[in-house]
Write a protein that holds these residues in place. Structure first.
Motif, mmCIF file in Angstrom:
data_model
loop_
_atom_site.group_PDB
_atom_site.id
_atom_site.type_symbol
_atom_site.label_atom_id
_atom_site.label_comp_id
_atom_site.label_asym_id
_atom_site.label_seq_id
_atom_site.Cartn_x
_atom_site.Cartn_y
_atom_site.Cartn_z
ATOM 1 N N GLY A 124 13.911 53.901 70.561
ATOM 2 C CA GLY A 124 14.549 52.606 70.381
ATOM 3 C C GLY A 124 13.580 51.555 69.864
ATOM 4 N N ALA A 125 12.361 51.554 70.412
ATOM 5 C CA ALA A 125 11.356 50.598 69.955
ATOM 6 C C ALA A 125 10.965 50.868 68.511
ATOM 7 C CB ALA A 125 10.129 50.678 70.854
ATOM 8 N N SER A 126 11.079 52.132 68.092
ATOM 9 C CA SER A 126 10.690 52.506 66.733
ATOM 10 C C SER A 126 11.764 52.174 65.702
ATOM 11 C CB SER A 126 10.370 54.002 66.691
ATOM 12 O OG SER A 126 10.148 54.444 65.376
ATOM 13 N N ILE A 127 13.040 52.423 66.055
ATOM 14 C CA ILE A 127 14.111 52.254 65.054
ATOM 15 C C ILE A 127 15.034 51.079 65.360
ATOM 16 C CG2 ILE A 127 14.062 54.733 64.572
ATOM 17 C CD1 ILE A 127 16.766 54.951 66.027
ATOM 18 N N GLY A 128 14.901 50.467 66.528
ATOM 19 C CA GLY A 128 15.736 49.317 66.859
ATOM 20 C C GLY A 128 17.146 49.673 67.281
ATOM 21 N N TRP A 129 17.355 50.907 67.750
ATOM 22 C CA TRP A 129 18.689 51.327 68.213
ATOM 23 C C TRP A 129 18.564 51.989 69.568
ATOM 24 C CZ3 TRP A 129 20.872 55.938 69.744
ATOM 25 C CH2 TRP A 129 22.271 55.942 69.896
ATOM 26 N N TYR A 130 19.439 51.591 70.480
ATOM 27 C CA TYR A 130 19.457 52.156 71.829
ATOM 28 C C TYR A 130 20.875 52.642 72.127
ATOM 29 C CZ TYR A 130 15.034 49.657 72.381
ATOM 30 O OH TYR A 130 13.750 49.193 72.221
ATOM 31 N N PRO A 131 21.022 53.781 72.801
ATOM 32 C CA PRO A 131 22.362 54.299 73.060
ATOM 33 C C PRO A 131 23.163 53.457 74.059
ATOM 34 C CG PRO A 131 20.700 55.686 74.101
ATOM 35 C CD PRO A 131 19.971 54.707 73.248
ATOM 36 N N TYR A 132 22.461 52.731 74.924
ATOM 37 C CA TYR A 132 23.155 51.948 75.950
ATOM 38 C C TYR A 132 22.573 50.533 76.000
ATOM 39 C CZ TYR A 132 24.748 56.543 77.368
ATOM 40 O OH TYR A 132 25.310 57.803 77.365
ATOM 41 N N PRO A 133 23.409 49.528 76.233
ATOM 42 C CA PRO A 133 22.924 48.141 76.233
ATOM 43 C C PRO A 133 21.879 47.864 77.303
ATOM 44 C CG PRO A 133 25.218 48.264 76.996
ATOM 45 C CD PRO A 133 24.873 49.602 76.442
#
Length: 196
Positions: A144-153
């Motif tokens: 998430g820190a690398s691509i800016g996307w996380y599966p859950y808020p």
């Protein structure tokens, strides 16, 4: 749980995951993102365990697999009910949501509770149940820190309220895993057939 019920549940979950994956791909979304949801991974594992329960003769390894699956699926249901029930689920189909977040968690936990393990399980298994969620958390945070996307808020610092909030959620969910793992372990020990 009867063999027919296990097969029916496995088929239902496969249909739900498959249908949602098709929609995901048609929408040009990342397939890796799809398989980065704990819900999807846990349901896929649950399907495999259900099929193994039908095809294999059983034994300690299968009991351990069933236990780990039950813990993961119970937490899937609890986390969804507490943290995600009122969250915008995007393109998740309502019937798929019901199957993956309600039907499968309840069924897998009931299968564990109502069908006793064939052998007593050691208490270390409660700790083993934390391994996959821990690896998953590290994967989500690093990716998430690398691509800016996380599966859950609650894993996204920008949406959760900062790194401290993410850490608090992680601790709370870890505590949930421990509590659920302990409760299901006790349930399995209580109903385990003596001398089996």
């Amino acid at each position: 749980m009867p063999t027919f019920a296990r097969l029916a549940l496995a088929l239902l979950a496969c249909m739900a995951i498959g249908r949602q994956l098709v929609l995901h791909v048609q929408g040009a979304y990342s397939v890796l993102n799809f398989f980065s949801y704990f819900t999807n991974l846990s349901n896929i594992a649950a399907v495999l365990v259900l099929l193994l329960s039908v095809l294999a003769r059983g034994g300690g390894w299968l009991d351990r697999a069933r236990y780990l699956s039950a813990v993961n699926m119970a937490v899937v249901g609890l986390v969804f009910a507490v943290l995600l029930r009122n969250t915008d689920l995007g393109g998740l189909l309502p019937w798929v949501n019901v199957v993956l977040h309600y039907v499968m968690p309840v069924a897998i936990v009931l299968d564990w509770v109502l069908r006793p393990p064939s052998t007593p399980l050691g208490p270390r298994l409660v700790g083993v149940a934390l391994v996959f969620p821990t690896v998953y958390l590290v994967y989500c945070v690093v990716r998430g820190a690398s691509i800016g996307w996380y599966p859950y808020p609650f894993l996204d610092p920008a949406r959760a309220g900062g790194q401290g909030a993410v850490a608090a959620y992680a601790v709370g969910i870890a505590a949930t895993f421990l509590a659920v793992g302990w409760a299901l372990h006790r349930a399995g020990q209580r109903v385990a057939r003596p001398g089996a």
